[in-house]
Write a protein that holds these residues in place. Structure first.
Motif, short mmCIF file in Angstrom:
data_model
loop_
_atom_site.label_atom_id
_atom_site.label_comp_id
_atom_site.label_asym_id
_atom_site.label_seq_id
_atom_site.Cartn_x
_atom_site.Cartn_y
_atom_site.Cartn_z
N GLY A 177 0.80 -1.22 0.00
CA GLY A 177 0.00 0.00 0.00
C GLY A 177 0.83 1.27 0.00
O GLY A 177 1.95 1.31 0.50
N ARG A 178 0.26 2.32 -0.55
CA ARG A 178 0.92 3.63 -0.46
C ARG A 178 0.78 4.16 0.97
O ARG A 178 -0.11 3.74 1.74
CB ARG A 178 0.31 4.60 -1.47
CG ARG A 178 -1.18 4.78 -1.36
CD ARG A 178 -1.74 5.63 -2.49
NE ARG A 178 -3.19 5.71 -2.38
CZ ARG A 178 -3.96 6.46 -3.15
NH1 ARG A 178 -3.42 7.20 -4.10
NH2 ARG A 178 -5.27 6.48 -2.99
N LEU A 179 1.63 5.08 1.33
CA LEU A 179 1.67 5.60 2.69
C LEU A 179 0.31 6.16 3.11
O LEU A 179 -0.13 5.95 4.26
CB LEU A 179 2.74 6.68 2.81
CG LEU A 179 2.87 7.35 4.18
CD1 LEU A 179 3.23 6.34 5.26
CD2 LEU A 179 3.91 8.47 4.12
N LEU A 180 -0.38 6.85 2.21
CA LEU A 180 -1.67 7.43 2.56
C LEU A 180 -2.64 6.36 3.04
O LEU A 180 -3.32 6.55 4.06
CB LEU A 180 -2.25 8.17 1.35
CG LEU A 180 -3.67 8.71 1.53
CD1 LEU A 180 -3.74 9.70 2.68
CD2 LEU A 180 -4.16 9.35 0.23
N ASP A 181 -2.73 5.24 2.34
CA ASP A 181 -3.68 4.20 2.74
C ASP A 181 -3.25 3.50 4.02
O ASP A 181 -4.09 3.08 4.82
CB ASP A 181 -3.88 3.21 1.59
CG ASP A 181 -4.59 3.86 0.41
OD1 ASP A 181 -5.52 4.64 0.66
OD2 ASP A 181 -4.19 3.62 -0.74
N ARG A 182 -1.96 3.38 4.25
CA ARG A 182 -1.49 2.82 5.52
C ARG A 182 -1.89 3.74 6.68
O ARG A 182 -2.33 3.29 7.74
CB ARG A 182 0.02 2.63 5.48
CG ARG A 182 0.47 1.59 4.46
CD ARG A 182 1.98 1.51 4.35
NE ARG A 182 2.57 0.97 5.57
CZ ARG A 182 3.89 0.86 5.76
NH1 ARG A 182 4.73 1.27 4.83
NH2 ARG A 182 4.35 0.35 6.88
N ARG A 183 -1.74 5.05 6.49
CA ARG A 183 -2.11 6.01 7.53
C ARG A 183 -3.62 6.02 7.76
O ARG A 183 -4.09 6.12 8.90
CB ARG A 183 -1.63 7.41 7.15
CG ARG A 183 -0.11 7.58 7.16
CD ARG A 183 0.46 7.35 8.54
NE ARG A 183 1.80 7.92 8.67
CZ ARG A 183 2.59 7.76 9.72
NH1 ARG A 183 2.17 7.02 10.74
NH2 ARG A 183 3.77 8.30 9.77
N ARG A 184 -4.41 5.91 6.68
CA ARG A 184 -5.87 5.86 6.83
C ARG A 184 -6.29 4.61 7.60
O ARG A 184 -7.18 4.67 8.44
CB ARG A 184 -6.54 5.87 5.45
CG ARG A 184 -6.38 7.16 4.67
CD ARG A 184 -7.04 7.06 3.31
NE ARG A 184 -8.50 7.02 3.44
CZ ARG A 184 -9.31 6.64 2.46
NH1 ARG A 184 -8.82 6.21 1.31
NH2 ARG A 184 -10.62 6.65 2.65
N GLY A 221 -4.59 -1.23 -2.57
CA GLY A 221 -4.50 -0.64 -1.23
C GLY A 221 -5.72 0.19 -0.91
O GLY A 221 -6.28 0.11 0.20
N TYR A 222 -6.15 1.00 -1.87
CA TYR A 222 -7.34 1.82 -1.70
C TYR A 222 -8.57 0.94 -1.47
O TYR A 222 -9.39 1.21 -0.58
CB TYR A 222 -7.52 2.68 -2.95
CG TYR A 222 -8.77 3.52 -3.00
CD1 TYR A 222 -8.82 4.76 -2.39
CD2 TYR A 222 -9.90 3.06 -3.68
CE1 TYR A 222 -9.97 5.54 -2.46
CE2 TYR A 222 -11.05 3.84 -3.75
CZ TYR A 222 -11.09 5.07 -3.15
OH TYR A 222 -12.23 5.83 -3.21
N ALA A 223 -8.69 -0.14 -2.25
CA ALA A 223 -9.83 -1.05 -2.11
C ALA A 223 -9.81 -1.76 -0.77
O ALA A 223 -10.87 -2.03 -0.18
CB ALA A 223 -9.83 -2.07 -3.25
N THR A 224 -8.63 -2.06 -0.27
CA THR A 224 -8.52 -2.76 1.01
C THR A 224 -8.98 -1.86 2.15
O THR A 224 -9.78 -2.28 3.01
CB THR A 224 -7.07 -3.23 1.23
OG1 THR A 224 -6.74 -4.17 0.20
CG2 THR A 224 -6.89 -3.89 2.59
N VAL A 225 -8.52 -0.62 2.17
CA VAL A 225 -9.00 0.32 3.19
C VAL A 225 -10.49 0.54 3.04
O VAL A 225 -11.24 0.56 4.03
CB VAL A 225 -8.24 1.65 3.09
CG1 VAL A 225 -8.83 2.68 4.06
CG2 VAL A 225 -6.76 1.45 3.40
N GLY A 226 -10.95 0.66 1.80
CA GLY A 226 -12.38 0.89 1.56
C GLY A 226 -13.23 -0.27 2.02
O GLY A 226 -14.29 -0.08 2.63
#
Length: 292
Positions: A16-23, A278-283
């Motif tokens: 994942g990109r850092l943004l999605d890890r932080r989210r 990564g975005y889909a995983t956080v979502g």
């Protein structure tokens, strides 16, 4: 919710990109708003808009409506914390909007490399209900906890424009446009009484199972009920509760052995294919938690 959160965290750490890890950290109480804001600010331009691949299939640096959508999603995550970046983003949207507060699908870019042609070929002078609705809907959700956004002239103008455009819809919209228009009405329902009637108006374009083919997408690409109504709210009345329950079970079952989720649409660069996962995983985790 019975997903493997540890595996999801490991997937994000690996891919994942850092943004999605932080989210993800913020979602489960291990992070803080300042860290999330620092990550999303890396995609911000001096004009107050967002670009630089914040929309994974639009790699160009220029500020875009797609970048505004994803930035507002982050600002919604932060509730009840507010940030001046949100109202500054509204200022940018006001400065680039078409007459009445509407937005085109996208603005021109200098370098098309790695970007989807539907972004780079968009007409910057043509109003897009899809683009205006996806930005306005997320702005309205931020407005629930951010008074400065709620009172911003662009938010009110764009809301009026979307409501009027939806009133004029008389033929089957593109699936993605339909999904964002319904999500917009769900977000507007608390402050605009006409949103309920317009939800019924758009509901006639949904089949009972809520599965709509995406014209121009992959052979099996569809939108499903949770694409139209991801969170409990007025739009849920368009679906049988059993349909939503089955879709949540389906989403939960789609966690891969590596801990992440996938998307069912094509990506336009190797980097985007990872970033979408990564975005889909956080979502997925966020949606399942909100519905549990």
């Amino acid at each position: 919710m019975t997903v493997n959160l540890g595996a999801a965290a490991s997937f994000l750490a690996t891919h994942g990109r850092l943004l999605d890890r932080r989210r993800f950290e913020l979602l489960f109480g291990d992070g803080d708003a300042d860290a999330v804001l620092a990550a999303v600010a890396a995609y911000r331009n001096a004009d107050g808009g967002f670009g630089w691949g914040l929309e994974p299939d639009l790699r160009a640096p220029e500020s875009q409506p797609g970048g505004a959508l994803h930035a507002f999603e982050v600002f919604e995550d932060l509730a009840p914390v507010t940030t001046p970046l949100a109202v500054e983003l509204c200022d940018w949207l006001e400065s680039v909007s078409l007459a009445g507060g509407g937005l085109p699908f996208a603005f021109p870019v200098a370098d098309r490399t790695g970007s989807a042609p539907f972004w780079t070929d968009a007409d910057p002078a043509k109003f897009s209900l899809q683009s205006t609705a996806f930005v306005a809907s997320t702005a309205l959700r931020v407005a629930r906890h951010d008074k400065a956004v709620a009172e911003h002239p662009w938010v009110n103008a764009a809301t009026d424009t979307c409501l009027e455009a939806i009133r004029r819809v008389e033929t089957q919209p593109h699936a993605i446009e339909l999904s964002f228009a319904i999500r917009f009405l769900d977000a507007a329902h608390a402050t605009r009484p006409e949103a309920g009637e317009l939800l019924d108006h758009l509901g006639r374009f949904l089949p009972p199972d809520g599965i709509v083919s995406v014209a121009g997408g992959g052979a099996d690409e569809v939108l499903r009920p949770l694409n139209f109504s991801p969170l409990p709210g007025p739009a849920r009345e368009l679906f049988d509760p059993a349909v939503i329950t089955a879709e949540l079970t389906r989403l939960e079952s789609q966690q891969h052995d590596d801990g992440g989720w996938s998307v069912d649409f094509a990506s336009f660069s190797p980097q985007a294919s990872l970033e979408w996962r990564g975005y889909a995983t956080v979502g997925a985790v966020s949606l399942l938690r909100a519905n549990s």
